[in-house]
Every structure is written in structure tokens, then in C-alpha cells.
Enzyme design. Structure first.
Site, short mmCIF file in Angstrom:
data_model
loop_
_atom_site.label_atom_id
_atom_site.label_comp_id
_atom_site.label_asym_id
_atom_site.label_seq_id
_atom_site.Cartn_x
_atom_site.Cartn_y
_atom_site.Cartn_z
N GLN A 38 -4.84 -1.28 9.54
CA GLN A 38 -4.74 -2.62 8.95
C GLN A 38 -5.36 -3.66 9.90
O GLN A 38 -5.02 -3.72 11.08
CB GLN A 38 -3.26 -2.94 8.70
CG GLN A 38 -3.01 -4.27 8.02
CD GLN A 38 -3.58 -4.33 6.60
OE1 GLN A 38 -3.46 -3.38 5.82
NE2 GLN A 38 -4.22 -5.44 6.27
N ASP B 274 -11.20 2.99 4.00
CA ASP B 274 -11.56 1.58 3.92
C ASP B 274 -13.08 1.40 3.89
O ASP B 274 -13.58 0.33 3.57
CB ASP B 274 -11.01 0.84 5.16
CG ASP B 274 -9.88 -0.12 4.80
OD1 ASP B 274 -9.70 -0.41 3.61
OD2 ASP B 274 -9.18 -0.56 5.73
N LYS C 122 0.84 -1.20 0.00
CA LYS C 122 0.00 0.00 0.00
C LYS C 122 0.88 1.25 0.00
O LYS C 122 0.63 2.19 -0.76
CB LYS C 122 -0.92 0.01 1.23
CG LYS C 122 -2.11 -0.93 1.08
CD LYS C 122 -2.86 -1.15 2.38
CE LYS C 122 -3.91 -2.25 2.20
NZ LYS C 122 -4.52 -2.70 3.44
#
Ligand code: NAD
Length: 304
Positions: free
Chosen positions: A105, A128, A61
Site C-alpha cells: 500500500q 498493482d 481490499k
């Protein structure tokens, strides 16, 4: 759309090429934001602990964020970080104007309450799309931050099929990060949606009726080729590491690819299908969040 034809006439949907094209479009928009408005989109990624798979994702990422011309901020915290310390970091990132997107994460270590942590992210920076406000906005058909993997699946489906209205779709899996938002997106595009899960009866019959099959289970090859309706479009979200006959490990999806490719109209491979779309959509969401934060028009074709 990057596609390849198999001998059978089945289209292999090339998510890797589609994602590369998308990242290119994001990078162009980032460069425009910098030159025309002096704004550099910034994405903060928070990793708690040393889960090896998470470390790989976070590295990837960070690399792709920088390649798109965005600022990448990585925050690596010890596995025993307290909830208070993590919430404190999120508070600072929420308040930081150079950070337009925040991603924590997952999975988090067990002692941390994932829902509480995710819901502490400013919904406008929740790239997200897991914050309860964004889940609610998506469920009620309003402008939301859309979770990256389902967004990537929708983009591949639209690129291949065009209008999805009226199609029968089955989503196998009901997780908050893939199955449920995927079903909401398909409903938003006027599909008739069935959500199947571990307690579903007669999955085979449900799959046989579907024009669109999205498999997000985490069980290698569980969707048999013989279940697929001729001409159906199959999106395989599953990523499963299995050992081949040669003793080497490889990645496979949730769909029996060789079997399904015989009857499907189109199918995504694993790897190289949905996987690359997830990070491309994360970059797109960060760009969208930056535009929204600055009252600028959102770039077309990068959101649901
Ligand atoms: P999850 O474990 O949270 O959910 C799995 C779902 O499958 C559950 O809702 C469960 O009800 C359902 N299920 C289990 N057994 C079933 C059965 N026999 N029949 C029907 N449904 C069944 O998993 P997840 O986070 O949603 O991920 C699903 C898969 O997608 C995993 O393989 C994961 O690695 C992969 N994934 C890929 C990406 C990507 O970028 N491509 C992103 C996220 C997840």
C-alpha cells in the site's frame, strides 16, 4: 453495462454497478479454480504505518478479497519498519506458493524507497502493475500486469464506447500509477493520445478537441464543464474531499460534474464511478496472476 440516463440525455456511467458485476464474475472464476483445480487465489497486502486513508483502503481490499472467495493475507508493519525488514517480507511472499498477488500500500513512510520496494516484488505477483518490468511490458504492448485504476477506466470506456480506435483522447495527469499507464492503454487501443500535466499550455483547447477525457489530477472541479466537447466521454479519476456549504465534507472529482454533464455524452460520477473499479480490477489481476502461475487459461474480459 449499468448506465443511467440524465434528463439531458447524458449517460451516467455507473462504475459501482459495473464493479459489482465484475466482482461477481471474478468470484465465479475463483470458485471454478477451487473445484476444478484445487487452487485458491491468494492476495497479500502489506501496510506500513498508520496512514488513516491507507488503513481504510486495506480494510476494504481485505474484505472484498475474502468476499470473492480468495485468501487474504494482511501484513501490518510499524511505521519505523526498516527497508531490510520490508524487503525480507517481500522475499518470503515472493517465494510463498499460496500468495499469487502482492500489493504494497502506497504511500510508504518517507524513509523507505518506494521504487526499490515495488521493484522487489516478483513481477508475476505484482497485481498493482507498478513494477518496472510491468510498466515496460505495457509500454511495449506486451502482456503485462496492468495498474488497477487505469484498467478500470479502460473497461468503463470500452463498455460504453465499444471500439476506441481513432478517437482523440486526453489524459490529464502524468503519474506512474494513473496518467502514464492510462495513456499507454488508450494508445494500445489505437486512440490518438495527448498527455496533459501541470506545465501544459492551453489545456482548455486540448480538452475541447477530445472525444475521451480522463482527468487524474487531484484538484476539485478543475476541468470546467464548458471545456467538454459535445458528446465526449468523461472519466473522472480524481478523489477530492471538500467542505460543502452545509459545513459537511464530501467527495468530488477533478471535473465540474454538473457543468460537464450538460454537454458530455457520458460521464463517471464521484463517488461511484472509477473508485469501485480499482478494487474490482485488483481482484481480477489476482485471478489473472493465479491462472498465469498455474499455466491455466486466463478468464476473458478481466484484463486489458
Ligand atoms: P499525482 O499527484 O501523482 O499526479 C497528479 C498529476 O496531475 C501530475 O502528473 C501533475 O502533472 C498533474 N497536474 C497537476 N496540476 C495540474 C494542472 N493544473 N493541469 C494539468 N495537470 C496537472 O496524483 P495521482 O496519484 O495520479 O492521482 C490523481 C487523482 O486521482 C487524485 O485525486 C487521486 O486521489 C485520484 N486517484 C483515484 C484512484 C481511484 O481509485 N479512483 C486511484 C488513484 C488515484
Amino acid at each position: 453495462m449499468r448506465i443511467a440516463e440524465m434528463k439531458t440525455g447524458t449517460t451516467i456511467i455507473d462504475g459501482k454497478a459495473f464493479a459489482a458485476e465484475m466482482r461477481g464474475r471474478v468470484a465465479e472464476q475463483v470458485s471454478r479454480l477451487k473445484t476444478e483445480h484445487g487452487i485458491t487465489p491468494g492476495l497479500a497486502v502489506v501496510l506500513v504505518g498508520e496512514d488513516p486513508a491507507s488503513q481504510v483502503y486495506v480494510r476494504s481490499k481485505g474484505k472484498q478479497t475474502a468476499e470473492a472467495g480468495m485468501a487474504s493475507f494482511e501484513h501490518k508493519l510499524d511505521a519505523d519498519t526498516t527497508e531490510a525488514a520490508l524487503l525480507d517480507l517481500l522475499g518470503r511472499l515472493n517465494a510463498d506458493p499460496s500468495v499469487h498477488g502482492i500489493l504494497v500500500q502506497l504511500p510508504l513512510p518517507r524513509h523507505l524507497d518506494s521504487a526499490r520496494i515495488i521493484n522487489a516484488i516478483d513481477p508475476a505477483k505484482d497485481v498493482d502493475g507498478f513494477h518496472i518490468s510491468n510498466a515496460g511490458l505495457l509500454a511495449t504492448g506486451q502482456k503485462a500486469m496492468v495498474p488497477c485504476t487505469p484498467l478500470g477506466c479502460l473497461m468503463l470506456l470500452k463498455a460504453h464506447l465499444g471500439n476506441l480506435s481513432g478517437l482523440q483522447a486526453v489524459v490529464i495527469g502524468r503519474s506512474n500509477i494513473v496518467g502514464k499507464p492510462m495513456a499507454q492503454l488508450l494508445l494500445g487501443d489505437s486512440c490518438t493520445v495527448t498527455i496533459a500535466h501541470s506545465r501544459t499550455r492551453d489545456l482548455e483547447d486540448i480538452v475541447r478537441r477530445a472525444d475521451i477525457v480522463v482527468a487524474a489530477v487531484g484538484r476539485p472541479g478543475m476541468v470546467q464543464g464548458s471545456w467538454i466537447r459535445p458528446g465526449a466521454t468523461v472519466i473522472d479519476v480524481g478523489i477530492n474531499r471538500v467542505e460543502g456549504q452545509d459545513g459537511k465534507s464530501r467527495l468530488v472529482g477533478d471535473v465540474d460534474f454538473p457543468g460537464a454533464a450538460e454537454t458530455a455524452g457520458a460521464i463517471t460520477p464521484v463517488p461511484g464511478g472509477v473508485g469501485p473499479m480499482t478494487i474490482a480490477c485488483l481482484l481480477a489481476n489476482t485471478l489473472t496472476a493465479t491462472c498465469r502461475a498455474n499455466g491455466l487459461d486466463e478468464p476473458e474480459g478481466l484484463t486489458a
